[in-house]
Design a protein around this motif. Structure first.
Motif, PDB file in Angstrom:
ATOM      1  N   GLY A  53       0.824  -1.225   0.000  1.00  0.00           N
ATOM      2  CA  GLY A  53       0.000   0.000   0.000  1.00  0.00           C
ATOM      3  C   GLY A  53       0.846   1.258   0.000  1.00  0.00           C
ATOM      4  O   GLY A  53       1.657   1.468  -0.894  1.00  0.00           O
ATOM      5  N   VAL A  54       0.677   2.078   1.042  1.00  0.00           N
ATOM      6  CA  VAL A  54       1.458   3.316   1.155  1.00  0.00           C
ATOM      7  C   VAL A  54       2.683   3.040   2.040  1.00  0.00           C
ATOM      8  O   VAL A  54       2.536   2.526   3.151  1.00  0.00           O
ATOM      9  N   VAL A  55       3.865   3.379   1.531  1.00  0.00           N
ATOM     10  CA  VAL A  55       5.101   3.111   2.270  1.00  0.00           C
ATOM     11  C   VAL A  55       5.777   4.431   2.655  1.00  0.00           C
ATOM     12  O   VAL A  55       6.055   5.274   1.794  1.00  0.00           O
ATOM     13  N   SER A  56       6.039   4.611   3.956  1.00  0.00           N
ATOM     14  CA  SER A  56       6.868   5.738   4.416  1.00  0.00           C
ATOM     15  C   SER A  56       8.323   5.297   4.351  1.00  0.00           C
ATOM     16  O   SER A  56       8.676   4.246   4.901  1.00  0.00           O
ATOM     17  N   ILE A  57       9.146   6.102   3.706  1.00  0.00           N
ATOM     18  CA  ILE A  57      10.569   5.779   3.545  1.00  0.00           C
ATOM     19  C   ILE A  57      11.387   6.843   4.276  1.00  0.00           C
ATOM     20  O   ILE A  57      11.310   8.028   3.952  1.00  0.00           O
ATOM     21  N   ILE A  58      12.163   6.412   5.284  1.00  0.00           N
ATOM     22  CA  ILE A  58      12.949   7.345   6.110  1.00  0.00           C
ATOM     23  C   ILE A  58      14.412   6.932   6.000  1.00  0.00           C
ATOM     24  O   ILE A  58      14.763   5.783   6.308  1.00  0.00           O
TER      25      ILE A  58
END
Ligand code: NAD
Length: 483
Positions: A140-145
């Motif tokens: 789905g939606v991926v936060s990439i840090i």
């Protein structure tokens, strides 16, 4: 108007404010002013990604492959310019910066191919007439840090697989290196992605991190950075109300390079010099502990000191520079602190360790690579990650003690052994407790098409890179079908 803005839902948007991006090789040089996002910007990016993801997932794999392939081609074509920017904002010596840019291009090309190769399994059921289909779907939606030490390669190895498998991305780079992130976003903005499939928000982790982790529309979080931030991220993910996001953490290291009595001395010294000091020692896979058996110890230390004399420290972009500056004032203070702590603990500073306020008239965060000898594995300098051009030597009796010392750490990212013995090579390969083992090679420096990651306090969750990246960026569905 600030030219370096955030990229949200297909638009370039101003942040709440902007910050100067400073060149660590010459602190008078401002690379640019880059926008800083606030919570509302982060929420807008998540909303855009959430809205775009189903349509992106429904595109043909060829469309996703084409977008990633185009990004890879442009990064490669502009490698000299992007390497110059990377070296200027992060301080990585130009040859290493160029290698990183080329690697980022290769990663986009690799995942362009993976988008087309994604498949499943079809098995007969244990129930007569029925079949079982195992397929992979986007998370789905991926936060990439991401951290500052690989400003292009780490974002590439997270963004490319996320998009390849049909996810939408909200990317937050490290505060110190927005330039490479912005350049990558600008390339991706012209690669045929639908608005919202990829979003860039530059800003402070401690301000917008909560939103990136806590918003229920975020389905997965992939993080690379320090162990302390990684633990905070894990806590935020597991304590989120409702569905927990899937999360993956790549964190610190205290990587041992073992040198056995029978090692080829030149090979061992080359591995140690490269692994400990290249990229200014600011690699999670850096060889920070050199574990050396007693019969080769003195010759090894002597040869190291000799080779360290030839490591030219200077402006990351100047011809002949091997070791660029430390990334910023805070990291330089940390490196110097650990050198002091090591000496107070009884270590001997055998070479380097001098900060240089100016080189060729340029004010920067320069540090002569340091070698600390006479250390024991219980000292703080051998337990805690320093993250600079500082290596320690630990003298041990024999191979078995070397193995025990190498494994006596909380971390487990990379490790190495230098030996000419097949028996010992096999023994260390089998028993080193790390995600990666290098035989007669530096602990740093990995290939893009095979799994990357660690054990123990270095990592949590599935491996990154290569085909193994699918474990994190997809979720498996098992369908039972009775015709
Ligand atoms: P860091 O942990 O300070 O920051 C990493 C990222 O996390 C940055 O983008 C930062 O803004 C963000 N962040 C900070 N606080 C946050 C919060 N509360 N919520 C959400 N995000 C937050 O690390 P760094 O100093 O940028 O990088 C150096 C570290 O990265 C070292 O420990 C190094 O070993 C590690 N590293 C690990 C690997 C690996 O693959 N294992 C690779 C490279 C670097």
């Amino acid at each position: 108007m600030n030219p370096y803005r955030n990229y949200i839902g297909g638009d370039w948007t101003e942040g709440q404010d902007a910050a100067d991006n400073i060149n660590p090789s010459d602190t008078r040089d401002v690379v640019g002013m880059y926008a800083r996002a606030n919570r509302a910007d982060a929420e807008a990016a998540i909303a855009a990604a959430h809205a775009a993801q189903p349509a992106w997932a429904a595109t043909s794999p060829q469309q996703r492959a084409d977008a990633l392939d185009q990004a890879g081609s442009e990064i490669h074509a502009r490698r000299a310019e992007l390497a110059d920017l990377l070296a200027r904002e992060e301080g990585k010596a130009l040859p290493d910066a160029l290698g990183e840019v080329v690697r980022a291009a290769q990663i986009f090309k690799f995942f362009a191919g993976e988008a087309l190769r994604s498949g499943g399994e079809l098995l007969p059921s244990t129930r007569a007439g029925m079949s079982v289909e195992i397929t992979r779907e986007p998370v789905g939606v991926v936060s990439i840090i991401t951290p500052w030490n690989f400003p292009l390669a780490i974002p590439a190895w997270k963004i490319a697989p996320a998009l390849a498998y049909g996810n939408a991305v909200v990317f937050k780079p490290a505060e110190l290196v927005p330039g490479s992130a912005w350049a990558l976003a600008e390339i991706l903005s012209r690669c045929g992605l639908p608005a919202g499939a990829f979003n860039l928000i530059m800003g402070r982790g401690r301000e917008i991190g909560d939103t990136l982790l806590g918003d229920p529309r975020v389905n997965a979080v992939t993080f690379t950075g320090s162990e302390s931030t990684g633990r905070k991220i894990a806590q935020a993910c597991v304590s989120r109300r409702g569905a927990m996001p899937k999360f993956q953490l790549e964190m610190g290291g205290k990587n041992p390079l073992v040198v056995l009595d029978d090692a080829d001395l030149d090979v061992a010294v080359s591995c140690a010099i490269n692994g400990a000091f290249y990229s200014t020692g600011q690699r999670c896979t850096a060889s920070s502990r050199l574990v050396v058996t007693e019969r080769i110890h003195d010759r090894f230390v002597e040869a190291m000191i000799e080779r360290m004399r030839g490591l030219t420290v200077g402006d990351a972009r100047a011809a002949g520079t091997v070791i660029g500056p430390v990334v910023d004032e805070k990291q330089l203070a940390q490196d110097l602190d650990y050198i002091r702590i090591g000496r107070e603990e009884g270590a001997r500073l055998a070479a380097g360790g001098e900060p240089l306020a100016h080189i060729d008239g340029k004010p920067g965060f320069y540090l002569q690579p340091a070698l600390l000898t006479g250390t024991t594995n219980t000292m703080r300098i051998n337990r805690e990650e320093i993250f600079g051009p500082v290596a320690t030597v630990i003298r041990v009796r024999d191979a078995e003690e070397a193995l025990a010392v190498a494994n006596d750490t909380e971390f487990g990212l990379s490790s190495g052994v230098c030996t000419t013995s097949l028996k010992w090579a096999a023994h260390f390969k089998r028993h080193l407790q790390a995600g990666m083992v290098m035989v007669n090679a530096p602990t740093a420096g990995v290939d893009p098409h095979v799994p990357f990651g660690g054990r123990k306090a270095s990592s949590h969750g599935p491996r990154e890179q290569g085909r193994y990246a699918a474990e994190f960026y997809t979720t498996v569905k098992t369908a039972y079908v009775q015709p």
